[in-house]
Design an enzyme around this catalytic site. Sequence first.
Site, PDB file in Angstrom:
ATOM      1  N   LEU A   1       0.822  -1.207   0.000  1.00  0.00           N
ATOM      2  CA  LEU A   1       0.000   0.000   0.000  1.00  0.00           C
ATOM      3  C   LEU A   1       0.855   1.257   0.000  1.00  0.00           C
ATOM      4  CD1 LEU A   1      -2.778   1.370   0.203  1.00  0.00           C
ATOM      5  CD2 LEU A   1      -2.615   1.157   2.692  1.00  0.00           C
TER       6      LEU A   1
ATOM      7  N   GLN B   1       2.186   1.887  -3.416  1.00  0.00           N
ATOM      8  CA  GLN B   1       1.204   2.307  -4.415  1.00  0.00           C
ATOM      9  C   GLN B   1       0.767   3.753  -4.197  1.00  0.00           C
ATOM     10  OE1 GLN B   1      -2.102  -0.382  -5.021  1.00  0.00           O
ATOM     11  NE2 GLN B   1      -0.869  -2.159  -4.447  1.00  0.00           N
ATOM     12  N   CYS B   2       0.685   4.198  -2.960  1.00  0.00           N
ATOM     13  CA  CYS B   2       0.249   5.567  -2.669  1.00  0.00           C
ATOM     14  C   CYS B   2       1.413   6.544  -2.845  1.00  0.00           C
ATOM     15  CB  CYS B   2      -0.281   5.665  -1.238  1.00  0.00           C
ATOM     16  SG  CYS B   2      -1.752   4.668  -0.935  1.00  0.00           S
ATOM     17  N   THR B   3       1.064   7.783  -3.107  1.00  0.00           N
ATOM     18  CA  THR B   3       2.074   8.829  -3.211  1.00  0.00           C
ATOM     19  C   THR B   3       2.384   9.342  -1.813  1.00  0.00           C
ATOM     20  OG1 THR B   3       1.159   9.436  -5.353  1.00  0.00           O
ATOM     21  CG2 THR B   3       2.671  10.987  -4.339  1.00  0.00           C
ATOM     22  N   VAL B   4       3.422   8.791  -1.198  1.00  0.00           N
ATOM     23  CA  VAL B   4       3.812   9.176   0.155  1.00  0.00           C
ATOM     24  C   VAL B   4       4.846  10.284   0.056  1.00  0.00           C
ATOM     25  CG1 VAL B   4       4.773   8.378   2.343  1.00  0.00           C
ATOM     26  CG2 VAL B   4       3.360   6.840   0.965  1.00  0.00           C
TER      27      VAL B   4
END
Length: 486
Positions: free
Chosen positions: A344, A347-350
């Site tokens: 996760l 996949q996310c823009t952290v």
Amino acid sequence: MTGKIAKLLFGFFDPCHLPNNPGWPLRNYLALICSRWNLKAVRFLCYRETRGFADMGLSLVGEALITVPQAWSNHRDVPSAVGWELNKGRKVSRCISLAKSMDPTRLAISAADLNLKLMRWRALPSLNLNILASIKCLLLGAGTLGCQVARTLMGWGVRKITLVDSGRVAMSNPLRQSLYTFDDCLNGGDFKAIAAVKRLNQIFPAMEAEGVVMAIPMPGHPVSSQEESSVLDDCRRLSDLVDFHDAVFLLTDTRESRWLPTLLCANTNKITITAALGFDSFLVMRHGPGPFSSSHDSKTETANSLLQDMSKLALSEIDGGRRLGCYFCNDVVAPTDSTANRTLDQQCTVTRPGLAPISGALAVELLVGILQHPHGIFAGGEISNSNSSRNSELPLGILPHQIRGSLSQFSQMTLVGHSSNSCTACCSTVVSEYRRRGMEFVLEAINHPTYLEDLTGLTELMKSANSFNLDWEDEIDDEDGNCVEI
């Protein structure tokens, strides 16, 4: 009424605020009284109010002595009156519209661009505000970057914005994405594109904003035969959106989602701005013009030797200068699925929270610089130095091609990257194939991961590079440390 009338008092509502002088309406009133009843002495009451209530202390009582002309009594002449104007041969009352001074929406419109007008008046007399007000901007992605770009565009006077996104507002979004609130997250969340447009209109009612809920087809994400019709409809709809707008912002989360918009913009020669985020770094860049924006085409012929294959990566030239590259010009592989088999957090823009506002603002400033530049999209890339801003003849300073920044170092630098003849998104080979085959070409690029590499010659390039067997294991060092063959 019976009996003898000793005194007759004529009253009228007096808007005048002077303590000892009646208002101008008294002139018209006296003219009417004298013309109608031929009175030579008229006692009058100037009735006044304060905040809607009768104020007899401010009201006036007086007497006027008038000599009535003979023409008035014979009704051969109409006495002159103030406050009436000729309109198509008839005298009508003068009307003044107070809508602009009372309607909040009109007040907001008149005050919205005050900062821009003051900028032009005080520091930038050559600033073209009309082009900013008329330009139509397409924002692909309504997340953290999309919200920041939309807000900054509004500040620059842009009024026509379309946002494209297929996602819904999640509970984690409002803290970082400035166009959403807690209410947008309820009941499964509103579509981001719709919620963002609603908020833009609340911020400024004169916005001409539109939200489009759709996903962007991506290479490396194959579709089944049952999905092909829907995906092709999305491709055509995106193509229509690009055609309709003047500038396109690529603000999506994944690399592959930027491929089709980049191709469409290169084909139509649209202004294209990309903003991409890392954890503590960012890239903001403008794409160069399309490969067919000039009659000069520097396409290199396909060859088998490594030297010829490497020439495919040479810099394209346009009108004697080098065409600026796009987001994909430095890649040697085609865009593929970047989210498969990832956790996760991958996949996310952290990113650090301050990164999106910085890069979003720079993306808009880059667009404004292009619009104010005499060469527009054809302007060459400039690199910042200690004297560049001071010596620049442009009202807003230099116009870079790429801006890369790092929050960990609190640093920022400008770079120039030119187009590649093997680019999988903007080279003449790809654009020509798209023009020839249309959506059939797009569908093949989506379903076959190596198709773009084969088409642009990147496959042959990698084969040629791998064919050089340097045989390191057949060499030893002599006593002096020199490499010798045995």
